[in-house]
Design an enzyme around this catalytic site. Sequence first.
Site, PDB file in Angstrom:
ATOM      1  CE1 TYR A 123       2.605  -8.734   1.099  1.00  0.00           C
ATOM      2  CE2 TYR A 123       4.242  -7.022   1.011  1.00  0.00           C
ATOM      3  CZ  TYR A 123       2.824  -7.193   0.720  1.00  0.00           C
ATOM      4  OH  TYR A 123       1.905  -6.917   0.922  1.00  0.00           O
ATOM      5  CB  THR A 127      -0.759  -0.372   1.045  1.00  0.00           C
ATOM      6  OG1 THR A 127      -2.088  -0.781   1.813  1.00  0.00           O
ATOM      7  CG2 THR A 127      -1.957   1.395   1.574  1.00  0.00           C
ATOM      8  CE  LYS A 135       1.857  -7.036   4.520  1.00  0.00           C
ATOM      9  NZ  LYS A 135       1.173  -7.686   3.709  1.00  0.00           N
TER      10      LYS A 135
END
Lengths: 298, 298
Positions: A131, A44, A159
């Site tokens: 990630y 993001t 994550k």
Amino acid sequence: MFTGLCAFPLTPFKDEQFDPVAFARIINNLTDAKVDAICAMGSTGLYPYLNNDERRTVAENAVALADGIPVMAGIGALRTRDVLHNADIVQRAGVNAVLLAPMSYHHLHDEEVYALYEKVTANLSVPLCVYENPNATNFTFSDELYQAISRLPNVAAVKIPGMPFGDKVQGEQRLARLRELVPDSLSIGVSADKFGVAGMRAGCDAWHSVLAGLFPKTVQCLIQAVRDGQGESAAMASDRLSPIWQLFVQSKGGLRVMATAADILGVCEGNCLPHPLKPLTGPARQELEAQLTSLQLD
Amino acid sequence: MFTGLCAFPLTPFKDEQFDPVAFARIINNLTDAKVDAICAMGSTGLYPYLNNDERRTVAENAVALADGIPVMAGIGALRTRDVLHNADIVQRAGVNAVLLAPMSYHHLHDEEVYALYEKVTANLSVPLCVYENPNATNFTFSDELYQAISRLPNVAAVKIPGMPFGDKVQGEQRLARLRELVPDSLSIGVSADKFGVAGMRAGCDAWHSVLAGLFPKTVQCLIQAVRDGQGESAAMASDRLSPIWQLFVQSKGGLRVMATAADILGVCEGNCLPHPLKPLTGPARQELEAQLTSLQLD
């Protein structure tokens, strides 16, 4: 720093330039809420879209504004050379951890991804969060790869996609399997906000949240409810946010929803996305405006 | 330049640096074969992996070596700003056309992709080839988008996925539909070499070929056979290459196969890919070595 809420703020732009004023508003809101960690330049936060000057500036601003809250920074790039350089830039800026997704254009093989993490972790002086974001990177980690990468030096967290937590049993099984594979010390964090409460209820250590980039207290309340044994009520509160989750899905991810919310809230001036990305318009924006009013996100 | 064979050469690296010696060997082989066009820095030419200095150098080398054969260059990037800059770099280097795929990390919306092409084509002084590669970009063009973009200034060609040509009727229908949508002057080129012969038989104007980056004569023979009305024999000849197409699929694209072939042939010295990308090893490499011997690619 890998326990509780890690908020993923936007990196706001104004006419193609990083907007430090809007960024300060966003980060100050996170420090006011006392989130557990801030990830600057997550997906993001547009890490793949930034040049080196922008990356340095965003990292420096994030660290300066964080008021002692640990800052993680995204360092992904298509080439290992560039990942190493990104890691150097953000470490010099003083970040406390780095986030690395195996970005791809040509889809990657397991041994390529392992070699990437091996090289990068050997050159780090801060912890790394692995990630997995198959939607953006076209790469899914195998169990064997998690097992191997989680044993590399400086690997402190993962994550993971929230999807398995869409089903209670599947989510618990996935988490139990991961716990078997990785060292006990590794933080396992859930992502995709729709599945955040379910992930925390299943026992994830952290919630890596896009929504919290603008609305940290809303997510903190959900986490606190789970911690207080009020999992059922947290799940119902998360379900009440389903119009937001629906907008995330409709618009192919949370980015445009958050950028549009930042505009609606006056956090930034108009469109804060770099071209060709565009904020929501028309009915989608109207729906978001209506939901921001009715849901009282905070 | 958008008729017949457009060859997509590797951009060879040596220890993370562009290797001009190997690149000259590759381009000289293409000029010797007199391919119709050369696309430097296509996907196989690693356009998203290059920094600006590398992009400039590769474009300049390609133009200098092309011996009058038209050169197209890939200009894709995640941000419109960078696409414009890439276009400027390669146009200054003297390329005759540019190739643009809508690269994404956050999946793009139709209106974002249209705005990208609108902005870029308004700033071009050479023709542009629209490049649909859903596998790498996570974006599929709708019919409406092809119709709109094909009418923008400087849009001269499209490079479409070969998949529909896996079925004769479907391929012909897809091509007929596209012809209805776009101006008559637009070149429609097939990609994914496995489907090249089928695409040319269905009536595509061009074959954008990865295999031809090292083996142009092999692909030229197939195209010539189709032109000579020997479509059936061309299809059989393409089927005989299925061990190569199979390696393309197994290794997630043609890149690693071509990089490994360049090593086997002595075109480059060892691994010519930048990290984290790796050439084929073990049984896959042995299979490629065996096939290069038995298939007599040229």
